[in-house]
Design a protein around this motif. Structure first.
Motif, PDB file in Angstrom:
ATOM      1  N   LEU A 127      55.164  40.407 145.415  1.00  0.00           N
ATOM      2  CA  LEU A 127      54.045  39.584 144.967  1.00  0.00           C
ATOM      3  C   LEU A 127      54.154  39.325 143.469  1.00  0.00           C
ATOM      4  N   PHE A 128      54.469  40.361 142.697  1.00  0.00           N
ATOM      5  CA  PHE A 128      54.598  40.208 141.248  1.00  0.00           C
ATOM      6  C   PHE A 128      55.768  39.290 140.897  1.00  0.00           C
ATOM      7  N   ARG A 129      56.851  39.395 141.650  1.00  0.00           N
ATOM      8  CA  ARG A 129      58.008  38.523 141.412  1.00  0.00           C
ATOM      9  C   ARG A 129      57.634  37.063 141.638  1.00  0.00           C
ATOM     10  N   TYR A 130      56.967  36.791 142.744  1.00  0.00           N
ATOM     11  CA  TYR A 130      56.609  35.409 143.065  1.00  0.00           C
ATOM     12  C   TYR A 130      55.514  34.876 142.139  1.00  0.00           C
ATOM     13  N   LEU A 131      54.619  35.730 141.726  1.00  0.00           N
ATOM     14  CA  LEU A 131      53.591  35.327 140.763  1.00  0.00           C
ATOM     15  C   LEU A 131      54.242  34.958 139.438  1.00  0.00           C
ATOM     16  N   ASN A 132      55.232  35.735 139.031  1.00  0.00           N
ATOM     17  CA  ASN A 132      55.965  35.427 137.809  1.00  0.00           C
ATOM     18  C   ASN A 132      56.690  34.089 137.944  1.00  0.00           C
ATOM     19  N   LEU A 133      57.356  33.867 139.076  1.00  0.00           N
ATOM     20  CA  LEU A 133      58.065  32.607 139.288  1.00  0.00           C
ATOM     21  C   LEU A 133      57.100  31.421 139.364  1.00  0.00           C
ATOM     22  N   ALA A 134      55.884  31.658 139.852  1.00  0.00           N
ATOM     23  CA  ALA A 134      54.874  30.593 139.901  1.00  0.00           C
ATOM     24  C   ALA A 134      54.514  30.107 138.496  1.00  0.00           C
ATOM     25  N   LEU A 135      54.693  30.970 137.506  1.00  0.00           N
ATOM     26  CA  LEU A 135      54.427  30.565 136.126  1.00  0.00           C
ATOM     27  C   LEU A 135      55.397  29.481 135.662  1.00  0.00           C
ATOM     28  N   LEU A 136      56.573  29.394 136.289  1.00  0.00           N
ATOM     29  CA  LEU A 136      57.515  28.333 135.950  1.00  0.00           C
ATOM     30  C   LEU A 136      56.960  26.958 136.323  1.00  0.00           C
ATOM     31  N   ILE A 137      56.012  26.933 137.232  1.00  0.00           N
ATOM     32  CA  ILE A 137      55.331  25.690 137.606  1.00  0.00           C
ATOM     33  C   ILE A 137      54.040  25.539 136.802  1.00  0.00           C
ATOM     34  N   ALA A 138      53.312  26.641 136.645  1.00  0.00           N
ATOM     35  CA  ALA A 138      52.003  26.585 135.987  1.00  0.00           C
ATOM     36  C   ALA A 138      52.102  26.260 134.492  1.00  0.00           C
ATOM     37  N   PHE A 139      53.101  26.809 133.801  1.00  0.00           N
ATOM     38  CA  PHE A 139      53.219  26.520 132.369  1.00  0.00           C
ATOM     39  C   PHE A 139      53.415  25.030 132.092  1.00  0.00           C
ATOM     40  N   PRO A 140      54.370  24.350 132.745  1.00  0.00           N
ATOM     41  CA  PRO A 140      54.496  22.901 132.476  1.00  0.00           C
ATOM     42  C   PRO A 140      53.234  22.103 132.798  1.00  0.00           C
ATOM     43  N   ILE A 141      52.514  22.494 133.835  1.00  0.00           N
ATOM     44  CA  ILE A 141      51.241  21.812 134.122  1.00  0.00           C
ATOM     45  C   ILE A 141      50.289  22.019 132.955  1.00  0.00           C
ATOM     46  N   ALA A 142      50.236  23.248 132.434  1.00  0.00           N
ATOM     47  CA  ALA A 142      49.345  23.559 131.307  1.00  0.00           C
ATOM     48  C   ALA A 142      49.742  22.778 130.053  1.00  0.00           C
ATOM     49  N   TRP A 143      51.027  22.518 129.855  1.00  0.00           N
ATOM     50  CA  TRP A 143      51.460  21.764 128.673  1.00  0.00           C
ATOM     51  C   TRP A 143      50.978  20.324 128.690  1.00  0.00           C
ATOM     52  N   PHE A 144      50.860  19.753 129.876  1.00  0.00           N
ATOM     53  CA  PHE A 144      50.432  18.353 129.976  1.00  0.00           C
ATOM     54  C   PHE A 144      48.925  18.213 130.232  1.00  0.00           C
ATOM     55  N   ALA A 145      48.270  19.297 130.570  1.00  0.00           N
ATOM     56  CA  ALA A 145      46.822  19.280 130.839  1.00  0.00           C
ATOM     57  C   ALA A 145      46.052  19.159 129.525  1.00  0.00           C
ATOM     58  N   PRO A 146      44.869  18.566 129.569  1.00  0.00           N
ATOM     59  CA  PRO A 146      44.093  18.414 128.334  1.00  0.00           C
ATOM     60  C   PRO A 146      43.566  19.759 127.813  1.00  0.00           C
ATOM     61  N   LEU A 147      44.008  20.109 126.608  1.00  0.00           N
ATOM     62  CA  LEU A 147      43.501  21.316 125.954  1.00  0.00           C
ATOM     63  C   LEU A 147      42.093  21.085 125.427  1.00  0.00           C
ATOM     64  N   MET A 148      41.911  19.874 124.921  1.00  0.00           N
ATOM     65  CA  MET A 148      40.612  19.516 124.345  1.00  0.00           C
ATOM     66  C   MET A 148      40.483  18.010 124.319  1.00  0.00           C
ATOM     67  N   ARG A 149      39.250  17.565 124.148  1.00  0.00           N
ATOM     68  CA  ARG A 149      38.956  16.164 123.905  1.00  0.00           C
ATOM     69  C   ARG A 149      38.363  16.106 122.504  1.00  0.00           C
ATOM     70  N   ALA A 150      38.945  15.252 121.677  1.00  0.00           N
ATOM     71  CA  ALA A 150      38.517  15.200 120.281  1.00  0.00           C
ATOM     72  C   ALA A 150      38.263  13.760 119.862  1.00  0.00           C
ATOM     73  N   GLY A 151      37.369  13.611 118.915  1.00  0.00           N
ATOM     74  CA  GLY A 151      37.063  12.281 118.393  1.00  0.00           C
ATOM     75  C   GLY A 151      36.090  12.362 117.239  1.00  0.00           C
ATOM     76  N   ILE A 152      35.805  11.219 116.666  1.00  0.00           N
ATOM     77  CA  ILE A 152      34.852  11.131 115.556  1.00  0.00           C
ATOM     78  C   ILE A 152      33.450  11.331 116.114  1.00  0.00           C
ATOM     79  N   ASN A 153      32.630  11.994 115.368  1.00  0.00           N
ATOM     80  CA  ASN A 153      31.278  12.347 115.809  1.00  0.00           C
ATOM     81  C   ASN A 153      30.316  11.166 115.640  1.00  0.00           C
ATOM     82  N   LEU A 154      30.682  10.045 116.233  1.00  0.00           N
ATOM     83  CA  LEU A 154      29.830   8.855 116.218  1.00  0.00           C
ATOM     84  C   LEU A 154      29.640   8.384 117.650  1.00  0.00           C
TER      85      LEU A 154
END
Length: 148
Positions: free
Chosen positions: A4-31
């Protein structure tokens, strides 16, 4: 359980790239008329490469290369292809990835405190944080299992 730990670790090879392209934040001018722009690890890196190459290299290492090298190294240890002597090196790589999350959180707090811009955290920040924490937990678990 170790499978289970091995496969969970390997699943991170998929989850990390998704996290890199996912929105960390939404930012803009306060108007009221201005919308918020979504910022991801990748879009942030693209902007950094245009303005500060040294910082872009550091962030690329912390956010992209360190986590993936750690996951791959831990997988090699878990599958018996690398000696566990290397585990402390991979633990350090995981902690370096955590530094990236700290900086993002610090920027959010600073910008919100100034009040000139509006920032909302995105689901990608939580996914990226979960990936890093999972990776660190898996390396701790692997170290304990290797000793036993």
């Amino acid at each position: 359980m170790s499978k289970l730990f091995r496969y969970l670790n390997l699943a991170l090879l998929i989850a990390f790239p998704i996290a890199w392209f996912a929105p960390l934040m939404r930012a803009g001018i306060n108007l009221p008329l201005f919308g918020l722009k979504e910022v991801s690890v990748i879009s942030g890196l693209q902007a950094l490469w245009d303005t500060d190459v040294v910082l872009a290299l550091l962030v690329t290492f912390f956010a992209v290369f360190a986590p993936i090298m750690k996951v791959l190294g831990l997988a090699l240890i878990q599958f018996g292809m690398m000696r566990r002597k290397m585990l402390p090196v991979f633990n350090i790589l995981g902690k370096l990835a955590m530094a990236d999350i700290f900086l993002i959180a610090l920027y959010i707090v600073l910008v919100k405190g100034i009040g000139l811009a509006k920032i909302e955290t995105g689901w990608g920040l939580y996914l990226f944080t979960a990936c890093v924490i999972t990776s660190i937990a898996l390396s701790i678990t692997t170290a304990k299992r290797q000793k036993a």
